[in-house]
Design a protein around this motif. Structure first.
Motif, short mmCIF file in Angstrom:
data_model
loop_
_atom_site.label_atom_id
_atom_site.label_comp_id
_atom_site.label_asym_id
_atom_site.label_seq_id
_atom_site.Cartn_x
_atom_site.Cartn_y
_atom_site.Cartn_z
N LYS A 91 114.16 43.94 131.37
CA LYS A 91 115.26 44.19 130.45
C LYS A 91 116.60 44.06 131.17
O LYS A 91 116.78 44.56 132.28
N PRO A 102 120.46 44.91 131.90
CA PRO A 102 121.26 46.14 131.73
C PRO A 102 122.14 46.03 130.49
O PRO A 102 122.62 44.96 130.13
N SER A 149 119.43 46.52 138.47
CA SER A 149 118.26 47.21 137.93
C SER A 149 117.47 47.78 139.10
O SER A 149 117.29 47.12 140.12
N SER A 169 114.52 48.66 141.54
CA SER A 169 113.29 47.95 141.86
C SER A 169 112.31 48.90 142.52
O SER A 169 112.71 49.93 143.08
N ASN A 184 110.67 40.98 141.52
CA ASN A 184 112.10 41.15 141.76
C ASN A 184 112.51 40.48 143.06
O ASN A 184 112.36 41.04 144.15
N GLU A 234 125.36 47.49 137.88
CA GLU A 234 124.83 46.22 137.38
C GLU A 234 123.40 45.98 137.84
O GLU A 234 122.72 45.09 137.33
N SER A 290 110.72 44.92 139.05
CA SER A 290 111.79 45.58 138.29
C SER A 290 111.60 45.27 136.82
O SER A 290 110.85 44.36 136.43
N SER A 291 112.29 46.03 135.99
CA SER A 291 112.20 45.81 134.55
C SER A 291 112.84 44.48 134.18
O SER A 291 113.87 44.08 134.75
#
Length: 911
Positions: A293, A295, A326, A328, A273, A324, A290-291
């Motif tokens: 995916k 949001p 994600s 981390s 990230n 907005e 972080s993911s």
């Protein structure tokens, strides 16, 4: 005619009316401080000194222009350049380099001959500059050349196709971003330039990937990490990008991929990230993940409604600020095992990490499930000691804590428990926790703290002995050494000298990470809380003894962070600056009547003036003295009394009171003239024949308004007894918390002839529940911070009622000027609330709302306007001058921006 002259004077020159008394003329013919004086007032800044202290430089700023001054330390040799910025001295003191517009100018010393290089677009030098290296590039250079200069030898190296560059902090390595062509394709490259031997190495190259953010070196500048962003498909399509961290060590042929989404240990579906990462102890890279995916996006046809619930950890308005983003999480990778270790998890609403602590295989991570439920913080904050090598974690404590520090040998972790107000040590090998400060009988927090005890923070740590045998900590006044194993008792190294004399003692240099040698001799910054003197002592950490006084005087030279109640005092002072190869220091000295100037010292006993900038001598300046009074509830207190330079004890003066917690620490702070942005400017009003008084306020739980009233009225009654004070012409002014206090005071006393409240609140209950424009709730501030309610409105309804001036608005008899600006994120409704109530009660009240003003004014035109209206307001009620039109007839909204209403009302109408 008199009114017309007054109007012209106020509007165009900001001078006082022309009817000066004969006694004033005999005492002083110096002009008052007006707008022209403020704009032309000179400021010193950005000092620097050469390696062997032969030369020094500084900048004088005025009228939005700056002049760079270079001068010799031992004689009167001097050079000046308007609009120039200092770059550096060469390490051998043979050159001084400055920049001006697009030129670099090389000045030979001591001849002063100049060699100018024009057309420069950008230049850099190492952050820890030792005068060895300088690099720069030219504008409109098709070859994108970079010139690397070795300043002591004059040797130059040239590089082409350079698109960016940076030094390591110590000046050992130069990194070049280059762009080259090969087989019809463009490649991005990272080049390592060894500044010791001049060798270069292309350590990374890619056709489609790019380096983003800033490269990160370890402490020795031998290891490098950088973030690379690559199209996931491997080609030029940038619709989907992947991040990876690359690693290089001096001696390697090429950098190697260290971390990406496929690295062992990386959670499935997680990616690196952003460019936030660092080295830890030279053996780990700490970074964030972080993911992958994206949001979820709301459906276009969906109902747009915020659903608030009592179990929400964070209120909806605050959640919306980061919807907005994600979340981390902290992670690490070691050089012994190429395996990612995750350090944080998703169960916490709020997380903080202390990954910057050096010399350890561990990191401290705090986690809280309280969110913005500040009332749960004591029971829901956990601090974990997490292994960087395998991710194992141990619970350290469950109370809010700070001042974490690992011992140099890695055996101990020390921290301060803010609830129990004690230092603990944690032995990492055994997991044993010891209380190591319980035998210190004095306060470990600042002596002037009056917030709820559980929110007191320790003054802090001074540093470790290099052998880790003891840790030095501060109490309110003195310096103690503590055994981290708690086998030996604490030792008051300064022998209680600070406590006995009410002098706070703090190390001049930050040695928390560098370590303290037992046989060293250390300079200590001293501040006398009684007489406000400032200076230096010397003490030996190897033994317990009174410190040796070097210098104490009625001045302000330097304060360490948190050494005084008014922390902004440290904002205007300059940390003493040492020459690299000489025990010569530049210090800044100031007092109320002495503009800040630079001095040279070798021993912190004697100080040689280096600059002599004294603009106040040209104007009717001010003096400052401490006065002592009794508050209305019988407590002794103190205040600063400012008088004009041309003070005449046979005259009767109007008085203005200004307050904000404790201001007497500013007794020897030079008050720069400026246009009013929040609080009144003392030189402006004192120059015009006002006395200004700044009383200290001491607070008790749940009584901020009452305590302010007791202090300000107590000070006013004392001042009113002085033979040179007109007791019928006293006014008050405060901003923010001081604005609230002003609102409280005018609803509880009829003593004052005029008042101005800027950006203050009037309804403690409403303010308790208000959501600021950025979505945050003020409940924590009201309960546990400056408002000092120490509980909820349901626990203490009387406290909230009594500290809500709006509920006593009918008691106001003092003419009141409010400032409540439209961009004030927290208090934008409080001023209009008070105005509406007072207007309904037919009280004399005016309100100024600046469209672009926030909690304070930032635009110069707004500051000038407020300064003028504030002066007219107080002049009318405290000096009897005619009122302006904006006070007698107002300014209709249709004339906003067209008619100011600043003209004097010649009809004689009273507001």
């Amino acid at each position: 005619m008199k009114r017309l002259l007054y109007s012209i004077s106020i509007l165009f020159t900001f001078l006082v009316s022309t009817n000066k008394g004969l006694s004033q003329k005999r005492l002083s013919t110096k002009p008052v401080i007006d707008s022209a004086a403020i704009k032309a007032w000179p400021y010193l800044s950005t000092p620097g000194i050469s390696a062997f202290a032969k030369y020094a430089y500084y900048t004088i700023s005025r009228n939005r222009t700056s002049t760079l001054v270079l001068q010799a330390v031992s004689d009167h040799w001097q050079k000046k350049w308007v609009g120039a910025t200092a770059v550096t001295f060469s390490a051998d003191e043979q050159q001084f380099i400055y920049s001006k517009q697009d030129s670099l100018c090389f000045i030979s010393l001591p001849s002063g001959q100049s060699n100018n290089i024009g057309g420069v677009s950008v230049w850099q030098r190492p952050k820890m500059d030792k005068g060895q290296w300088l690099a720069f590039q030219f504008k409109s250079d098709s070859q994108k050349r970079l010139v690397l200069c070795e300043l002591t030898t004059g040797r130059q190296q040239f590089f082409t196709a350079v698109t960016g560059f940076s030094f390591d902090d110590a000046g050992r390595v130069l990194l070049l971003h280059t762009s080259t062509q090969m087989d019809g394709a463009t490649y991005n490259n990272l080049v390592w330039v060894n500044l010791q031997d001049g060798s270069t190495n292309i350590i990374w190259s890619s056709r489609y990937a790019t380096i983003i953010g800033k490269e990160v070196f370890d402490a020795d500048s031998r290891q490098l990490a950088f973030l690379v962003q690559t199209p996931l498909g491997g080609g030029p399509d940038e619709s989907k990008l992947g991040n990876s961290i690359w690693y290089y060590q001096a001696g390697m042929v090429k950098a190697k991929l260290k971390i990406d989404s496929h690295t062992r240990g990386m959670d499935p579906g997680f990616v690196v990230n952003g460019p936030s990462f660092s080295f830890k102890d030279g053996r780990y890279i700490v970074f964030r993940i972080s993911s992958a995916k994206l949001p979820q996006r709301p459906l276009p046809e969906a109902v747009k409604v915020d659903v608030w619930g009592y179990e929400d950890a964070v209120v909806q308005s605050s959640q919306l600020k980061s919807v907005e983003a994600s979340p981390s999480y902290l992670a690490a990778i070691g050089f012994q095992r190429d395996t990612v270790v995750r350090l944080e998890w998703g169960e916490a609403i709020k997380r903080d990490s202390y990954s910057s602590l050096d010399l350890s295989d561990f990191v401290i991570v705090s986690s809280s499930s309280a969110g913005d439920k500040y009332w749960l913080n004591h029971d829901s904050t956990n601090y974990w000691l997490i292994s960087l090598s395998n991710g194992s974690r141990r619970l350290l404590c469950t109370h809010p804590s700070n001042h974490f520090s690992f011992s140099p040998d890695g055996r101990w972790l020390v921290y301060f428990d803010r609830v129990k107000q004690q230092y603990n040590s944690y032995e990492i090998s055994t997991g044993k926790t010891l209380v190591i400060s319980k035998r210190i009988p004095t306060r470990l927090n600042r002596s002037f703290e009056d917030y709820p005890p559980q929110y007191h923070s320790a003054v802090g740590l001074a540093g470790w002995f290099t052998d880790a045998s003891r840790l030095l900590v501060y109490d309110s006044y003195d310096i103690w050494s503590i055994d981290p194993g708690s086998l030996r008792p604490p030792i008051n190294l300064t022998n209680g000298y600070g406590q006995r004399h009410h002098i706070s003692l703090r190390l001049l240099e930050d040695l928390l990470h560098a370590g303290i040698k037992k046989d060293s001799s250390l300079i200590v910054v001293a501040f006398d809380e009684k007489n406000k003197n400032n200076g230096f002592y010397r003490f030996l950490p190897a033994r317990q003894a009174d410190p040796e006084k070097l210098f104490m005087d009625s001045c302000m030279i330097y304060l360490a962070p948190f050494q005084a109640p008014d922390d902004h005092l440290t904002e205007g002072v300059v940390h003493p600056l040492k020459a690299t190869n000489s025990n010569t220091w530049i210090v800044q000295r100031q007092s109320t009547g002495e503009s800040p100037n630079y001095f040279l010292t070798h021993d912190f006993k004697t100080f040689q003036p280096f600059t002599e900038l004294q603009p106040q001598r040209n104007y009717n300046w001010l003096t400052a003295e401490m006065i002592h009074f009794t508050t209305t509830d019988g407590r002794p207190s103190q205040a600063i009394l400012y008088k004009p330079e041309n003070f005449d004890p046979h005259k009767k003066y109007p008085v203005l009171f200004n307050y904000y917690e404790k201001l007497t620490e500013e007794l020897y702070v030079y008050p720069y003239p400026h246009f009013t942005e929040s609080n009144i400017n003392f030189p402006w009003f004192v120059s015009r024949g006002y006395l200004v008084v700044t009383p200290d306020i001491e607070y008790r739980a749940g009584q901020p308004g009452q305590n302010a009233l007791e202090a300000v009225v107590g000070a006013a009654r004392y001042v009113a007894s002085l033979p040179y004070v007109d007791a019928s012409k006293m006014g008050i002014q405060g901003h923010s918390f001081g604005g609230f206090e002003t609102n409280y005071i005018v609803t509880h006393t009829h003593l004052f002839a005029a008042a101005c409240s800027a950006s203050g609140w009037v309804n403690m209950i409403a303010y308790y529940g208000v959501l600021s424009k950025d979505g945050d709730n003020q409940g924590g501030y009201v309960e546990n911070s400056q408002a000092r309610m120490e509980g909820t409105p349901w626990q203490y309804p009387k406290r909230y009622f009594e500290n809500s001036p709006i509920l006593q608005a009918d008691q106001v008899t003092t003419p009141l000027l409010l400032m409540a600006n439209k961009q004030d994120s927290k208090l934008y409704t409080e001023g209009p609330t008070f105005f509406a109530g007072l207007r309904r009660l037919d009280k004399k009240v005016w309100m100024l709302q600046y469209d672009e003003g926030g909690h304070i004014l930032t635009l110069e035109k707004d500051k000038i306007d407020f300064t003028l209206r504030l002066t007219q307001f107080f002049d009318h009620y405290l000096k009897g001058t005619p009122a302006p039109v904006w006070m007698t007839k107002g300014v209709p909204a249709r004339f906003k921006g067209i008619v100011t209403g600043l003209d004097i009302d010649l009809s004689g109408q009273e507001p």
